[in-house]
Design an enzyme around this catalytic site. Structure first.
Site, PDB file in Angstrom:
ATOM      1  N   GLN A  40      -2.542   2.481   9.905  1.00 53.97           N
ATOM      2  CA  GLN A  40      -1.244   2.623   9.233  1.00 53.97           C
ATOM      3  C   GLN A  40      -0.256   3.396  10.098  1.00 53.97           C
ATOM      4  OE1 GLN A  40      -4.190   2.975   7.743  1.00 53.97           O
ATOM      5  NE2 GLN A  40      -4.143   2.490   5.567  1.00 53.97           N
ATOM      6  N   ARG A  44       0.835  -1.193   0.000  1.00 58.11           N
ATOM      7  CA  ARG A  44       0.000   0.000   0.000  1.00 58.11           C
ATOM      8  C   ARG A  44       0.874   1.248   0.000  1.00 58.11           C
ATOM      9  NH1 ARG A  44       1.779   1.772   3.914  1.00 58.11           N
ATOM     10  NH2 ARG A  44       0.673   3.715   3.661  1.00 58.11           N
ATOM     11  N   GLY A  45       0.190   2.427  -0.114  1.00 57.53           N
ATOM     12  CA  GLY A  45       0.939   3.674  -0.243  1.00 57.53           C
ATOM     13  C   GLY A  45       1.076   3.969  -1.731  1.00 57.53           C
ATOM     14  N   ALA A  46       0.794   5.227  -2.107  1.00 58.00           N
ATOM     15  CA  ALA A  46       0.642   5.556  -3.527  1.00 58.00           C
ATOM     16  C   ALA A  46       1.828   5.134  -4.416  1.00 58.00           C
ATOM     17  CB  ALA A  46       0.332   7.044  -3.666  1.00 58.00           C
ATOM     18  N   ASP A  72      -2.113  10.927  -2.100  1.00 59.43           N
ATOM     19  CA  ASP A  72      -2.449   9.869  -3.058  1.00 59.43           C
ATOM     20  C   ASP A  72      -2.748  10.422  -4.439  1.00 59.43           C
ATOM     21  OD1 ASP A  72      -3.036   8.568  -0.300  1.00 59.43           O
ATOM     22  OD2 ASP A  72      -2.762   6.962  -1.759  1.00 59.43           O
TER      23      ASP A  72
HETATM   24  O1  MRU Z   1      -4.792   3.284   2.049  1.00 60.06           O
HETATM   25  P1  MRU Z   1      -3.305   3.473   2.012  1.00 60.06           P
HETATM   26  O2  MRU Z   1      -2.628   2.943   3.222  1.00 60.06           O
HETATM   27  O3  MRU Z   1      -2.690   2.988   0.728  1.00 60.06           O
HETATM   28  O4  MRU Z   1      -3.118   5.053   2.032  1.00 60.06           O
HETATM   29  C1  MRU Z   1      -1.827   5.589   1.942  1.00 60.06           C
HETATM   30  C2  MRU Z   1      -1.794   7.047   2.183  1.00 60.06           C
HETATM   31  O5  MRU Z   1      -2.799   7.687   2.325  1.00 60.06           O
HETATM   32  C3  MRU Z   1      -0.449   7.703   2.159  1.00 60.06           C
HETATM   33  O6  MRU Z   1      -0.451   8.835   2.960  1.00 60.06           O
HETATM   34  C4  MRU Z   1      -0.150   8.089   0.715  1.00 60.06           C
HETATM   35  O7  MRU Z   1      -0.123   6.990  -0.140  1.00 60.06           O
HETATM   36  C5  MRU Z   1       1.025   8.924   0.496  1.00 60.06           C
HETATM   37  S1  MRU Z   1       2.555   8.422   1.125  1.00 60.06           S
HETATM   38  C6  MRU Z   1       3.302   7.431   0.091  1.00 60.06           C
END
Ligand code: MRU
Length: 333
Positions: free
Chosen positions: A191, A47-49, A232
């Site tokens: 998270q 996960r994470g963008a 994201d």
């Molecule tokens: O649902 P997730 O855990 O994938 O959400 C991730 C986030 O909201 C992060 O803050 C975002 O991807 C930016 S940091 C790489």
């Protein structure tokens, strides 16, 4: 730092740490099956963008491993499958489109697996560099010995490198600009308390986990010098989608006159949309509210409202740190 890695491509397999198990178990999964990779993205095992984008690039590469006919059919099948895993992080669509450009550019498909692999590795390496650049670019925004608050997880787990906001935090800690971090718990999937706490601890950065609902009380006591999060998807006007609860923090920052920063690579900017109203917000299942790690905490029949992200309007954002520069309002990407 004690070692772990979030994802890598090794011997033509994708290897990643299962983030749903962290921080209690550090379990790595190895696969060369793109359907398994799609499921991993959906379940937030990865996960994470930026990490989602890199994972999708490796996933679509693996869809072409050991293929000797029906190349176009296979590629399009995998492209569509990976594309519908999660709707908000634009890095996913960006990375898949980068891979499609490679697929469309070849005269024949004899060596397509290696060509896709090369581009996926490049996307991964570019992200490592852009994480470092965000750290360098953002560090100057902080006064010495700052106490900051962050939300969700933006570190090594969420990217291919050192992180987005986390890279800035780490660099600022190493240079004496940040001395303490409050990590928002980040309900419902935690998270913050699971992943950011894990990474802060691995980096020996002093921190405390904060219930999301405690931010206003903490700020009232003037204990927070800045808030920094990732993103994201960022619209051309700077409106920013990030983990649900980010918008609350930005409003609190405005009230308490605390700088509110976003850190994200250029690949998180969606140049095709004018503002945040055009960002699709993912809705998650109610089981994520009714259960924690499989343990039921409320009745399943109670209905829930579960957006995974919110959109912070540009006027609440003090600066957006990208891998290119620090952008100040008015934003015009
Ligand atoms: O649902 P997730 O855990 O994938 O959400 C991730 C986030 O909201 C992060 O803050 C975002 O991807 C930016 S940091 C790489």
């Amino acid at each position: 730092m004690r070692d772990f890695f979030s994802l890598k491509f090794e011997d033509d397999f994708f290897v990643y740490i299962d983030q749903t198990k962290l921080p209690l178990e550090e379990e790595y999964i190895t696969t060369d099956n793109y359907e398994r990779i799609a499921v991993a993205i959906e379940r937030l095992e990865v996960r994470g963008a930026p990490a989602i984008g890199i994972t999708a690039a490796y996933g679509i590469t693996l869809a072409m491993k050991n293929i000797s006919d029906n190349y176009e059919y296979q590629f399009n099948l995998a492209y569509k499958r990976l594309k519908r895993t999660r709707p908000t992080a634009v890095n996913l669509f960006w990375a898949l489109d980068e891979m499609k450009k490679v697929f469309n550019s070849v005269d024949n498909y004899d060596d397509i697996f290696n060509k896709l692999k090369a581009r996926a590795i490049e996307i991964h390496n570019e992200d490592i560099k852009s994480c470092d650049a965000m750290g360098e670019n953002g560090v100057g925004l902080f006064e010495n010995n700052s106490v900051i608050l962050t939300h969700c997880n933006t570190g090594q787990l969420a990217t291919g490198g050192a992180g987005t906001a986390f890279s800035v935090i780490k660099k600022a800690f190493e240079t004496g600009k940040i001395k303490f971090v409050y990590a928002d718990e980040t309900r419902p999937l935690l998270q913050g308390s699971r992943l950011t706490a894990f990474e802060l601890s691995k980096s020996n950065i002093p921190f405390e986990i904060l219930p999301d609902s405690a931010a206003a009380f903490l700020m009232k006591q003037r204990k927070i010098d800045a808030v920094i999060t990732g993103a994201d998807r960022i619209a051309k006007n700077g409106d920013t989608a990030n983990k649900i609860g980010t918008y609350n923090l930005a409003i609190l920052c405005k009230y308490y006159k605390i700088p509110f920063y976003i850190a994200a690579p250029i690949s998180t900017i969606d140049f095709s949309i004018e503002n945040g109203e055009q960002i699709e917000i993912e809705m998650r299942g109610s089981d994520e509210m009714s259960h924690i790690r499989g343990v039921q905490i409320t009745k399943e029949e109670y209905t829930t409202y579960t957006p995974a992200f919110d959109v912070t309007p540009n006027e609440l954002i003090t600066a957006i740190i990208t891998d290119k520069q620090v952008h100040k309002p008015p934003y015009n990407f």
